[in-house]
Write a protein that holds these residues in place. Structure first.
Motif, PDB file in Angstrom:
ATOM      1  N   VAL A   1       0.839  -1.198   0.000  1.00 33.02           N
ATOM      2  CA  VAL A   1       0.000   0.000   0.000  1.00 33.02           C
ATOM      3  C   VAL A   1       0.877   1.253   0.000  1.00 33.02           C
ATOM      4  O   VAL A   1       0.601   2.222  -0.715  1.00 33.02           O
ATOM      5  CB  VAL A   1      -0.950  -0.013   1.217  1.00 33.02           C
ATOM      6  N   SER A   2       1.943   1.235   0.803  1.00 36.28           N
ATOM      7  CA  SER A   2       2.862   2.377   0.825  1.00 36.28           C
ATOM      8  C   SER A   2       3.480   2.589  -0.551  1.00 36.28           C
ATOM      9  O   SER A   2       3.664   3.731  -0.993  1.00 36.28           O
ATOM     10  CB  SER A   2       3.958   2.145   1.868  1.00 36.28           C
ATOM     11  N   TRP A   3       3.822   1.491  -1.225  1.00 31.08           N
ATOM     12  CA  TRP A   3       4.367   1.582  -2.592  1.00 31.08           C
ATOM     13  C   TRP A   3       3.365   2.258  -3.517  1.00 31.08           C
ATOM     14  O   TRP A   3       3.717   3.157  -4.302  1.00 31.08           O
ATOM     15  CB  TRP A   3       4.712   0.189  -3.100  1.00 31.08           C
ATOM     16  N   LEU A   4       2.099   1.858  -3.439  1.00 30.12           N
ATOM     17  CA  LEU A   4       1.077   2.431  -4.305  1.00 30.12           C
ATOM     18  C   LEU A   4       0.906   3.930  -4.027  1.00 30.12           C
ATOM     19  O   LEU A   4       0.826   4.736  -4.965  1.00 30.12           O
ATOM     20  CB  LEU A   4      -0.257   1.711  -4.094  1.00 30.12           C
TER      21      LEU A   4
ATOM     22  N   SER B   1     -16.463  -0.791 -13.331  1.00 31.97           N
ATOM     23  CA  SER B   1     -17.164  -2.083 -13.331  1.00 31.97           C
ATOM     24  C   SER B   1     -16.249  -3.250 -13.664  1.00 31.97           C
ATOM     25  O   SER B   1     -16.528  -4.383 -13.264  1.00 31.97           O
ATOM     26  CB  SER B   1     -18.331  -2.040 -14.325  1.00 31.97           C
ATOM     27  N   GLN B   2     -15.155  -2.985 -14.385  1.00 34.23           N
ATOM     28  CA  GLN B   2     -14.198  -4.059 -14.674  1.00 34.23           C
ATOM     29  C   GLN B   2     -13.002  -3.926 -13.740  1.00 34.23           C
ATOM     30  O   GLN B   2     -12.218  -2.984 -13.851  1.00 34.23           O
ATOM     31  CB  GLN B   2     -13.719  -3.985 -16.116  1.00 34.23           C
ATOM     32  N   PRO B   3     -12.858  -4.873 -12.792  1.00 35.22           N
ATOM     33  CA  PRO B   3     -11.751  -4.760 -11.838  1.00 35.22           C
ATOM     34  C   PRO B   3     -10.401  -5.040 -12.496  1.00 35.22           C
ATOM     35  O   PRO B   3     -10.328  -5.646 -13.569  1.00 35.22           O
ATOM     36  CB  PRO B   3     -12.078  -5.829 -10.798  1.00 35.22           C
ATOM     37  N   LEU B   4      -9.369  -4.568 -11.829  1.00 42.30           N
ATOM     38  CA  LEU B   4      -8.000  -4.871 -12.233  1.00 42.30           C
ATOM     39  C   LEU B   4      -7.484  -6.069 -11.452  1.00 42.30           C
ATOM     40  O   LEU B   4      -7.903  -6.318 -10.320  1.00 42.30           O
ATOM     41  CB  LEU B   4      -7.085  -3.676 -11.953  1.00 42.30           C
ATOM     42  N   LEU B   5      -6.563  -6.792 -12.063  1.00 43.37           N
ATOM     43  CA  LEU B   5      -5.836  -7.855 -11.362  1.00 43.37           C
ATOM     44  C   LEU B   5      -4.454  -7.327 -10.991  1.00 43.37           C
ATOM     45  O   LEU B   5      -3.787  -6.678 -11.804  1.00 43.37           O
ATOM     46  CB  LEU B   5      -5.666  -9.082 -12.261  1.00 43.37           C
ATOM     47  N   PHE B   6      -4.042  -7.622  -9.777  1.00 41.61           N
ATOM     48  CA  PHE B   6      -2.717  -7.195  -9.322  1.00 41.61           C
ATOM     49  C   PHE B   6      -1.958  -8.402  -8.793  1.00 41.61           C
ATOM     50  O   PHE B   6      -2.423  -9.088  -7.884  1.00 41.61           O
ATOM     51  CB  PHE B   6      -2.847  -6.141  -8.222  1.00 41.61           C
ATOM     52  N   LEU B   7      -0.789  -8.671  -9.372  1.00 47.00           N
ATOM     53  CA  LEU B   7       0.118  -9.690  -8.835  1.00 47.00           C
ATOM     54  C   LEU B   7       1.100  -8.958  -7.921  1.00 47.00           C
ATOM     55  O   LEU B   7       1.868  -8.109  -8.389  1.00 47.00           O
ATOM     56  CB  LEU B   7       0.864 -10.407  -9.959  1.00 47.00           C
ATOM     57  N   PRO B   8       1.116  -9.261  -6.618  1.00 53.65           N
ATOM     58  CA  PRO B   8       1.806  -8.392  -5.651  1.00 53.65           C
ATOM     59  C   PRO B   8       3.282  -8.712  -5.431  1.00 53.65           C
ATOM     60  O   PRO B   8       3.816  -8.413  -4.361  1.00 53.65           O
ATOM     61  CB  PRO B   8       0.999  -8.655  -4.366  1.00 53.65           C
ATOM     62  N   TYR B   9       3.955  -9.259  -6.424  1.00 56.66           N
ATOM     63  CA  TYR B   9       5.317  -9.751  -6.219  1.00 56.66           C
ATOM     64  C   TYR B   9       6.355  -8.667  -6.536  1.00 56.66           C
ATOM     65  O   TYR B   9       7.142  -8.785  -7.483  1.00 56.66           O
ATOM     66  CB  TYR B   9       5.536 -11.015  -7.056  1.00 56.66           C
ATOM     67  N   LEU B  10       6.359  -7.617  -5.728  1.00 55.82           N
ATOM     68  CA  LEU B  10       7.251  -6.492  -5.966  1.00 55.82           C
ATOM     69  C   LEU B  10       8.677  -6.773  -5.522  1.00 55.82           C
ATOM     70  O   LEU B  10       9.606  -6.063  -5.906  1.00 55.82           O
ATOM     71  CB  LEU B  10       6.724  -5.243  -5.241  1.00 55.82           C
ATOM     72  N   GLN B  11       8.876  -7.793  -4.688  1.00 55.45           N
ATOM     73  CA  GLN B  11      10.212  -8.153  -4.203  1.00 55.45           C
ATOM     74  C   GLN B  11      10.462  -9.650  -4.360  1.00 55.45           C
ATOM     75  O   GLN B  11      11.121 -10.259  -3.531  1.00 55.45           O
ATOM     76  CB  GLN B  11      10.346  -7.771  -2.718  1.00 55.45           C
ATOM     77  N   GLY B  12       9.947 -10.249  -5.444  1.00 58.20           N
ATOM     78  CA  GLY B  12       9.974 -11.698  -5.518  1.00 58.20           C
ATOM     79  C   GLY B  12       8.973 -12.240  -4.512  1.00 58.20           C
ATOM     80  O   GLY B  12       8.103 -11.526  -4.043  1.00 58.20           O
ATOM     81  N   GLU B  13       9.079 -13.517  -4.199  1.00 58.74           N
ATOM     82  CA  GLU B  13       8.147 -14.078  -3.229  1.00 58.74           C
ATOM     83  C   GLU B  13       8.768 -15.225  -2.447  1.00 58.74           C
ATOM     84  O   GLU B  13       9.570 -15.990  -2.975  1.00 58.74           O
ATOM     85  CB  GLU B  13       6.871 -14.565  -3.921  1.00 58.74           C
ATOM     86  N   ARG B  14       8.395 -15.282  -1.182  1.00 60.25           N
ATOM     87  CA  ARG B  14       8.741 -16.429  -0.341  1.00 60.25           C
ATOM     88  C   ARG B  14       7.559 -17.402  -0.399  1.00 60.25           C
ATOM     89  O   ARG B  14       7.293 -17.967  -1.442  1.00 60.25           O
ATOM     90  CB  ARG B  14       9.064 -15.938   1.080  1.00 60.25           C
ATOM     91  N   VAL B  15       6.838 -17.593   0.702  1.00 61.87           N
ATOM     92  CA  VAL B  15       5.688 -18.510   0.688  1.00 61.87           C
ATOM     93  C   VAL B  15       4.626 -17.984  -0.282  1.00 61.87           C
ATOM     94  O   VAL B  15       4.262 -16.803  -0.237  1.00 61.87           O
ATOM     95  CB  VAL B  15       5.105 -18.626   2.117  1.00 61.87           C
TER      96      VAL B  15
ATOM     97  N   HIS C   1      -9.774   3.537 -15.898  1.00 60.21           N
ATOM     98  CA  HIS C   1      -9.349   3.156 -14.547  1.00 60.21           C
ATOM     99  C   HIS C   1      -8.638   4.320 -13.862  1.00 60.21           C
ATOM    100  O   HIS C   1      -7.906   5.085 -14.500  1.00 60.21           O
ATOM    101  CB  HIS C   1      -8.420   1.943 -14.587  1.00 60.21           C
ATOM    102  N   GLY C   2      -8.852   4.418 -12.542  1.00 62.73           N
ATOM    103  CA  GLY C   2      -8.229   5.490 -11.778  1.00 62.73           C
ATOM    104  C   GLY C   2      -7.622   4.995 -10.482  1.00 62.73           C
ATOM    105  O   GLY C   2      -7.521   3.779 -10.247  1.00 62.73           O
ATOM    106  N   PRO C   3      -7.225   5.907  -9.593  1.00 60.91           N
ATOM    107  CA  PRO C   3      -6.564   5.527  -8.338  1.00 60.91           C
ATOM    108  C   PRO C   3      -7.380   4.575  -7.472  1.00 60.91           C
ATOM    109  O   PRO C   3      -6.823   3.689  -6.813  1.00 60.91           O
ATOM    110  CB  PRO C   3      -6.348   6.875  -7.638  1.00 60.91           C
ATOM    111  N   THR C   4      -8.701   4.738  -7.439  1.00 56.75           N
ATOM    112  CA  THR C   4      -9.526   3.837  -6.629  1.00 56.75           C
ATOM    113  C   THR C   4      -9.420   2.403  -7.120  1.00 56.75           C
ATOM    114  O   THR C   4      -9.332   1.459  -6.329  1.00 56.75           O
ATOM    115  CB  THR C   4     -10.993   4.300  -6.643  1.00 56.75           C
ATOM    116  N   ASP C   5      -9.413   2.221  -8.438  1.00 57.26           N
ATOM    117  CA  ASP C   5      -9.285   0.871  -9.007  1.00 57.26           C
ATOM    118  C   ASP C   5      -7.936   0.261  -8.644  1.00 57.26           C
ATOM    119  O   ASP C   5      -7.839  -0.939  -8.359  1.00 57.26           O
ATOM    120  CB  ASP C   5      -9.460   0.923 -10.524  1.00 57.26           C
ATOM    121  N   LEU C   6      -6.877   1.080  -8.660  1.00 56.30           N
ATOM    122  CA  LEU C   6      -5.558   0.588  -8.280  1.00 56.30           C
ATOM    123  C   LEU C   6      -5.537   0.169  -6.812  1.00 56.30           C
ATOM    124  O   LEU C   6      -4.952  -0.854  -6.450  1.00 56.30           O
ATOM    125  CB  LEU C   6      -4.505   1.672  -8.529  1.00 56.30           C
ATOM    126  N   ALA C   7      -6.191   0.962  -5.952  1.00 55.17           N
ATOM    127  CA  ALA C   7      -6.213   0.649  -4.521  1.00 55.17           C
ATOM    128  C   ALA C   7      -6.920  -0.681  -4.266  1.00 55.17           C
ATOM    129  O   ALA C   7      -6.418  -1.533  -3.521  1.00 55.17           O
ATOM    130  CB  ALA C   7      -6.893   1.773  -3.745  1.00 55.17           C
TER     131      ALA C   7
END
Length: 514
Positions: free
Chosen positions: A297-300, A325-339, A357-363
């Motif tokens: 969230v801080s990154w966003l 009405s059309q949501p976005l998909l976000f893959l949250p792997y900003l630093q690689g991933e562990r588990v 799309h705007g800031p609310t959609d990103l959030a």
């Protein structure tokens, strides 16, 4: 009134509080830093002396705020960030900066090490860039002069306990992965195969056992606590789970701070692909730490130029706007991933962007993307255990956001319970101290007495079809983009074909200036 000093050494901050026997906090200090030094090689380091300085600073603040209560402290317990190694010589001196949970320098070596190790050993498949054995092997190969002086390996909270008491000790929860590597299988342990002596391990204690009394000669105000017992405690996740009241069979937990940790607690050990099984001293957890969490969230907010004010207020303002009405998909792997993937080359992605799309959609995409990853871990853990979690105890900074709590409940299909304590790590450390002092007969009894619930979020049945569809698309996106992430990360290495683009950018910028 009994008072203990409870401390929580987190990934990006240090917290300390004076806590009484009913869990009330009378004074609290939170100090930012130290920030890790990260570079393109995968290095992520922190000078452990900075953590010691934070402890002194926090205690100085508490002593100034409540001098009488500080002098009345009966015991100290410090929980701390894990997957971070501190290397000491025979005299207890630091050999080099600590390797943090983000360090990936041993990634290539870990792959070679897995080929060398006995595949039948239960821990062999878990050797990756975040495993302490791989990092020890890296130190042996890349810094042989330092490795030859290595006499003891500690976690951050263990180092603070050493400075307080002069004693080197840790607990079996924090050191679980290294202890699993030391366990012999077929006559040899993994440390021995890697050419590393098990003598570097410190004494192992239970979290509620005493490391030793505070030694004389420490800087003020610690000199006022000489002789008071320091209890071993454990990692910050274990302590926070205790502080949330989730240390019981059938509960799931989700700690969301800088990064996230999610797991399910059971009476018997179980195994699932990509998840860690850890003996939590009478119970077993199946799950583990992510590389993503509230820091996403801080990154966003920084990306949107909204990082100058309160994070909670800013994300609330974004979520209050209209959603497309059309949501976005976000893959949250900003630093690689562990588990559950243990892959430092994974990268994040926003999928489905259009002009409206705007800031609310990103959030919403960020909150839902992290919740989707939570569900991946929860699904694997529940399948391995053979039963569904009764509830998810949610704690950490993100638990203050009711929208995120509800999203997690809806996406995971489980009640999300937020404990009253806003600092579950501190409360868990206090519970350890009071248990060690004998105020409670057991950790379970102390947990029952001191943990209360603030709010519960039930899954909303009407949202289930939409979130099932979103989760299915999230899983398809993960599978499709993971190979591209790996190729992109490899091509951007110093010798890769994309390495020169960053240098070319400065040259292009001069053209614009001209």
């Amino acid at each position: 009134m009994s008072i203990v000093l409870a401390c929580d050494l987190g990934g990006t901050s240090f917290r300390a509080a004076l806590v009484d026997e009913i869990g009330a906090i009378y004074a609290q200090r939170a100090i930012a830093g130290p920030m890790s030094r990260d570079d393109r090689s995968g290095s992520s380091e922190i000078d452990a002396e900075a953590w010691w300085a934070l402890l002194i600073e926090a205690c100085s603040g508490l002593a100034a705020d409540e001098p009488a209560l500080f002098d009345a402290v009966e015991a100290i317990a410090i929980c701390g960030v894990t997957r971070t190694q501190i290397f000491l010589d025979r005299d207890g001196r630091l050999l080099c900066p600590a390797m943090t949970w983000k360090d990936t320098r041993s990634d290539a070596l870990a792959a070679r090490l897995r080929q060398k190790l006995d595949p039948a050993h239960p821990e062999s498949a878990a050797i990756n860039a975040f495993h302490p054995l791989a990092r020890l092997a890296w130190l042996r190969e890349e810094e042989p002069e330092l490795f030859d002086k290595l006499a003891c390996l500690l976690e951050p909270k263990d180092y603070l306990n050493l400075r307080l008491t002069g004693q080197r000790a840790s607990d079996r929860v924090s050191m679980a992965r290294l202890l699993a590597a030391v366990a012999p299988h077929g006559g040899r342990d993994l440390l021995a195969v890697a050419g590393i002596s098990g003598a570097i391990l410190p004494e192992m204690l239970e979290p509620w056992e005493q490391v030793g009394p505070i030694q004389p000669g420490l800087p003020a105000p610690l000199d006022r606590l000489v002789g008071k017992p320091v209890f071993c405690a454990s990692n910050d996740t274990w302590a926070a789970v205790v502080g949330l009241g989730a240390m019981r069979e059938g509960n799931a937990y989700n700690i969301s701070g800088t990064t996230e940790v999610l797991g399910v607690v059971g009476n018997e050990p179980a195994r699932a692909e990509g998840l860690l099984t850890v003996d939590w001293r009478g119970l077993f957890q199946l799950g583990g730490p992510s590389q993503t969490g509230a820091d996403t969230v801080s990154w966003l907010l920084a990306l949107l130029g909204r990082d100058g004010a309160d994070v909670g207020q800013e994300i609330d303002a974004l979520l209050a706007g209209p959603r497309h009405s059309q949501p976005l998909l976000f893959l949250p792997y900003l630093q690689g991933e562990r588990v559950p993937y243990w892959d430092p080359s994974l990268r994040g992605a926003l999928i489905g962007l259009n002009r409206q799309h705007g800031p609310t959609d990103l959030a919403y995409a960020v909150l839902e993307g992290v919740a989707c990853l939570n569900r991946v871990v929860l699904d694997r853990a529940e399948a391995a255990i053979g039963s569904a979690a009764t509830e998810i105890r949610f704690g950490g900074g993100a638990a203050a956001n009711p929208v995120w709590s509800q999203i997690k409940a809806d996406l995971c299909g489980r009640p999300v319970v937020v404990a009253a304590s806003k600092e579950p790590g501190l409360l868990g450390a206090a519970i350890v101290a009071f248990t060690g002092l004998g105020r409670f007969a057991s950790l379970a009894q102390a947990q029952e007495a001191l943990v209360t619930v603030a709010r519960q979020f039930e899954p909303v049945p009407a949202r289930k079809p939409a979130y099932e569809a979103l989760f299915a698309l999230f899983r398809r996106a993960e599978a499709a983009l993971a190979p591209i992430s790996r190729d992109l990360a490899a091509a951007a290495q110093e010798s890769g074909p994309l390495a020169g683009l960053a240098r070319h950018a400065s040259a292009l910028a001069t053209l614009h200036a001209d």
